[in-house]
Design a protein around this motif. Structure first.
Motif, short mmCIF file in Angstrom:
data_model
loop_
_atom_site.label_atom_id
_atom_site.label_comp_id
_atom_site.label_asym_id
_atom_site.label_seq_id
_atom_site.Cartn_x
_atom_site.Cartn_y
_atom_site.Cartn_z
N GLU A 65 0.75 -1.29 -0.13
CA GLU A 65 0.04 0.07 0.03
C GLU A 65 0.85 1.26 0.02
N SER A 280 -8.36 -7.92 -2.64
CA SER A 280 -8.60 -6.71 -3.15
C SER A 280 -8.78 -6.55 -4.54
N PRO A 294 -11.70 -6.45 1.18
CA PRO A 294 -10.91 -5.23 1.40
C PRO A 294 -9.90 -5.59 2.83
#
Length: 362
Positions: A65, A280, A294
């Motif tokens: 991320e 995801s 998620p």
């Protein structure tokens, strides 16, 4: 503009130094790399003990991320952090030369022939006041003793090689006159103008439509085959990683939580964070599910990382470890040949969870 040009240029004199100990066999080896930034709010531990290897002709995908430390790692390898603001330790071996302890001038000379970078946003990476051709010419002449005419011809050849139509005319255009895909191609031409041995691509397909993304990825693959470059592909797009990479390094909170071949990480992942990343992603090769899965919560603050495993506040299995998830930071250990994971869950339990609970829903 200087750093961008240097990151895309080449030095004619190779300078691989003999290490004072045993030099690594891999073309690139990162050992226990730490990059910290002191701030008024505290110490930002952007990269906190990262290690990996990469050989010529192979591609390593680094995923995670935003804020996991991917781009900071790439800039650290290139020596583009301001040493007055960044605290770097560990080792970065590039073709036998150690970069963390090298002087800024030594690293500047290596940026080019040894390593180059495709920046995430070519519109901001390229200077708006100079033509695209001027910037490629400058990058080439910084490290090659050639005339402007020779460098201009080389720039036109490179623009043509990356698929820009009528390169003899577009060489005199400014970055804002190029579309997003063409700017990215021009950035690749600049990075490859001097045949780098290590190419770092930081989100090279961000904000591009899927057709242009596919063209850019095909271009990078073809150029790698031509130059036998080692490539680091930094992205949050697992589809890009699956398309290009040989190995995958999953980062979370500035550290590696899983490392392995594309086959292992996509088909036999063992870290709960990797499960979340895979869950995801929409799948087009299977019937559509009602909802994606998620990852709960948000990425951690790199100033105040959670104690123990940094992923424990978001992990559905953190309570299965007898409290170790909140007290002990898991080390990266080999779960299978070439496949390493940093997780307190026993190997058998991780594989059971993947087989019974995660894989059937992906």
């Amino acid at each position: 503009m200087g750093d961008t040009a240097e990151a895309a240029g080449k030095d004619t004199a190779a300078s691989p130094a003999e290490a004072a100990g045993a030099a690594p066999d891999a073309f690139l080896e990162v050992r226990d790399l730490r990059i910290h930034f002191p701030t008024d709010d505290g110490l930002v531990k952007s990269v906190d003990g990262l290690s990996f290897r990469l050989d010529r002709g192979r591609t390593l995908g680094i995923v995670g991320e935003s804020g996991s430390g991917k781009s900071v790692t790439s800039l650290g390898i290139l020596g583009l952090h301001n040493r007055r603001n960044a605290r770097m330790s560990g080792e970065i071996w590039l073709d036998g030369q150690e970069l963390v302890s090298a002087s800024p001038e030594q690293v500047r000379r290596l940026r080019g022939r040894a390593m180059a970078m495709i920046f995430q946003d070519p519109l901001s990476a390229m200077h708006p006041f100079y033509t695209v051709g001027h910037q490629i010419i400058e990058a080439y002449r910084v490290h090659n003793d050639v005339s402007k005419q020779v460098a201009r011809k080389h720039a036109i050849d490179m623009l043509g090689r990356v698929g820009i139509p009528r390169p003899d005319r577009r060489v005199d255009d400014y970055p804002h006159q190029f579309s997003g895909g063409m700017r990215q191609r021009a950035m690749i031409a600049m990075a490859l103008s001097c045949d780098p041995e290590l190419l770092i691509a930081d989100e090279p397909t961000t904000a591009l439509d899927v057709t242009v993304q596919a063209q850019i990825l095909d271009l990078i693959r073809d150029l790698q085959q031509e130059f036998n470059s080692a490539i680091i592909m930094i992205t949050h797009d697992l589809g890009v990683v699956a398309e290009l990479s040989d190995d995958i390094l999953v980062m979370y909170g500035g550290r590696c939580v899983e490392y392995g071949s594309v086959g292992d990480v996509f088909h036999r992942p063992e870290h709960p964070y990797t499960w979340g990343l895979l869950g995801s992603v929409p799948r087009l090769d299977r019937p559509p599910q009602e909802r994606l899965m998620p990852i709960k919560g948000t990425p951690p603050s790199l100033i105040n990382l959670p104690p123990g495993c940094a992923f424990n506040p978001r992990c559905a299995y953190a309570q299965e470890n007898g409290g170790k998830s909140t007290t002990e930071r898991p080390e990266l250990v080999e779960a299978a040949p070439g496949h390493s994971v940093a997780c307190h869950l026993p190997v058998e339990r991780r594989r059971q969870i993947w087989t019974d609970e995660i894989a059937p829903h992906l």
